[in-house]
Design a protein around this motif. Sequence first.
Motif, PDB file in Angstrom:
ATOM      1  N   THR A  62       0.711  -1.285  -0.090  1.00  0.00           N
ATOM      2  CA  THR A  62      -0.093  -0.036   0.014  1.00  0.00           C
ATOM      3  C   THR A  62       0.937   1.068   0.199  1.00  0.00           C
ATOM      4  O   THR A  62       0.713   2.348  -0.749  1.00  0.00           O
ATOM      5  N   LEU A  66       1.673   4.200  -2.677  1.00  0.00           N
ATOM      6  CA  LEU A  66       1.317   5.582  -2.524  1.00  0.00           C
ATOM      7  C   LEU A  66       2.650   6.332  -2.760  1.00  0.00           C
ATOM      8  O   LEU A  66       2.274   7.362  -3.469  1.00  0.00           O
ATOM      9  N   LYS A  85      -2.375  13.945  -1.371  1.00  0.00           N
ATOM     10  CA  LYS A  85      -3.342  13.129  -1.299  1.00  0.00           C
ATOM     11  C   LYS A  85      -2.843  11.658  -0.777  1.00  0.00           C
ATOM     12  O   LYS A  85      -3.343  10.879  -0.055  1.00  0.00           O
ATOM     13  N   GLU A  86      -1.538  11.589  -1.157  1.00  0.00           N
ATOM     14  CA  GLU A  86      -0.944  10.354  -0.709  1.00  0.00           C
ATOM     15  C   GLU A  86      -0.746  10.357   0.791  1.00  0.00           C
ATOM     16  O   GLU A  86      -0.902   9.393   1.589  1.00  0.00           O
ATOM     17  N   ASP A  88      -2.499  12.281   3.100  1.00  0.00           N
ATOM     18  CA  ASP A  88      -3.687  12.075   3.676  1.00  0.00           C
ATOM     19  C   ASP A  88      -4.220  10.720   3.560  1.00  0.00           C
ATOM     20  O   ASP A  88      -4.824  10.242   4.566  1.00  0.00           O
ATOM     21  N   THR A  89      -4.066  10.052   2.565  1.00  0.00           N
ATOM     22  CA  THR A  89      -4.471   8.703   2.378  1.00  0.00           C
ATOM     23  C   THR A  89      -3.789   7.796   3.667  1.00  0.00           C
ATOM     24  O   THR A  89      -4.408   6.941   4.288  1.00  0.00           O
ATOM     25  N   LYS A  92      -5.258   8.496   7.152  1.00  0.00           N
ATOM     26  CA  LYS A  92      -6.576   7.919   7.205  1.00  0.00           C
ATOM     27  C   LYS A  92      -6.318   6.298   7.626  1.00  0.00           C
ATOM     28  O   LYS A  92      -6.955   5.738   8.574  1.00  0.00           O
ATOM     29  N   LYS A  93      -5.552   5.727   6.735  1.00  0.00           N
ATOM     30  CA  LYS A  93      -5.188   4.355   6.970  1.00  0.00           C
ATOM     31  C   LYS A  93      -4.587   3.957   8.488  1.00  0.00           C
ATOM     32  O   LYS A  93      -4.866   2.997   9.244  1.00  0.00           O
TER      33      LYS A  93
END
Length: 402
Positions: A62, A66, A85-86, A88-89, A92-93
């Motif tokens: 993952t 990313l 966005k990378e 932020d992703t 979140k994970k």
Amino acid sequence: AKTDCSIAPASLLNIEAFLANALQGTWEKRDVMIVDEAHVLSDRAAGFFEVKLNDLWVPRKTYTKLFFQDKKEKFPKRYYAHESKELDTLVKKLKLKVESYKERDLPIPVDLTNSINYLSIKGISWVYDQHNRSLIPINVKNLLERYLLSYADKVIFMSATVSPNLCKELGINSKNSTFLDIESTFLKSNHTIKYDSGVGNLNVSNIASNIDYISSSILKARIENQDTRGIVHSTSYNITEALSEGIARLCGKLDTTAEAQGFIFHTRDLKLEDLLEKYRNSPNSVLVTPSLCEGFDGKGELLRWQVLVKCPYPYLGDPRIKAYTETKFGSTLFRERAISTLLQTLGRGIRSNTDTCVSYILDKNIATLLSGCSRKSSPHYTSTSQYFKDLWKSRIVCDNRS
């Protein structure tokens, strides 16, 4: 001990220990904080706040996807909190992983919580280190403000080689600080600089072809300074290993050995502490190491001569350093870091007015930095710069090739 330290009128800690305790809420705000060796604060903070991506938190496939970067790209990609966005992703994970720990009534790893906190602070750019599978903060100003500088009303930064741009990197400027430049009282006449102009500019591509000449220059310096201790600043383990072989070959031709000449080589498999004990116990020892450019007190008879093999530019294999060089300001910092390390290295053998030392300079890149260090050409210019620039003007020039 932690409690005693937190309530004591004065406490002494290294940077990493203070930051670790700040994360745990150990400290109350103090009137004054003194940060010594401030010229390395940014780099040490970047190392402390590095986020190592744990496969137990997020599957490796993952985060490698990313933060994938084409090898053709000249500079590492920067990631910004709340903008990329990378990043932020990933955050979140990581937060989902926290929730899974809570659902199973398991303790949440401190490193996981800290990682989320670091990556969520605005104004910080990060770079991905593919080799170590980690995210490294490029600029640490906001991290230091939250976890270090906010713990005192006044902060005193101390260093003989701090510069305006190094200060700017930390958010220090003429509006929020006062700069005091105290001239050295050490006698310049006690420090001799010998420059070997026969080497030229050294770099990764030509160091191997010059190793025999460099080894010869070091051996001549050894012979000139018999029965005294010396240090050869190699800047890397690879160069140390090459010098070990080169000096051994030359000693063999002279019917002696590197060991008989007092050489001690600091290779990757040996502990510096053990080698320093051996060095201190022998009045004729020569320690070849990449690790004593700073922090070593060569007072008295501990260091009478030293060889600076190669200019101590920051390692461009470090993605953080590489990312810095993408900008004009970062390129300036790259050069200033080299100047700072160079001046720190030259100062290892002169620790008082009674100390004497001979410094042998081999790399022409060092000569270029010292020659160009002036008020007009470098914002790094301070009384320390002036001190070594004056020494450089009185250098002894030789060419061992002739």
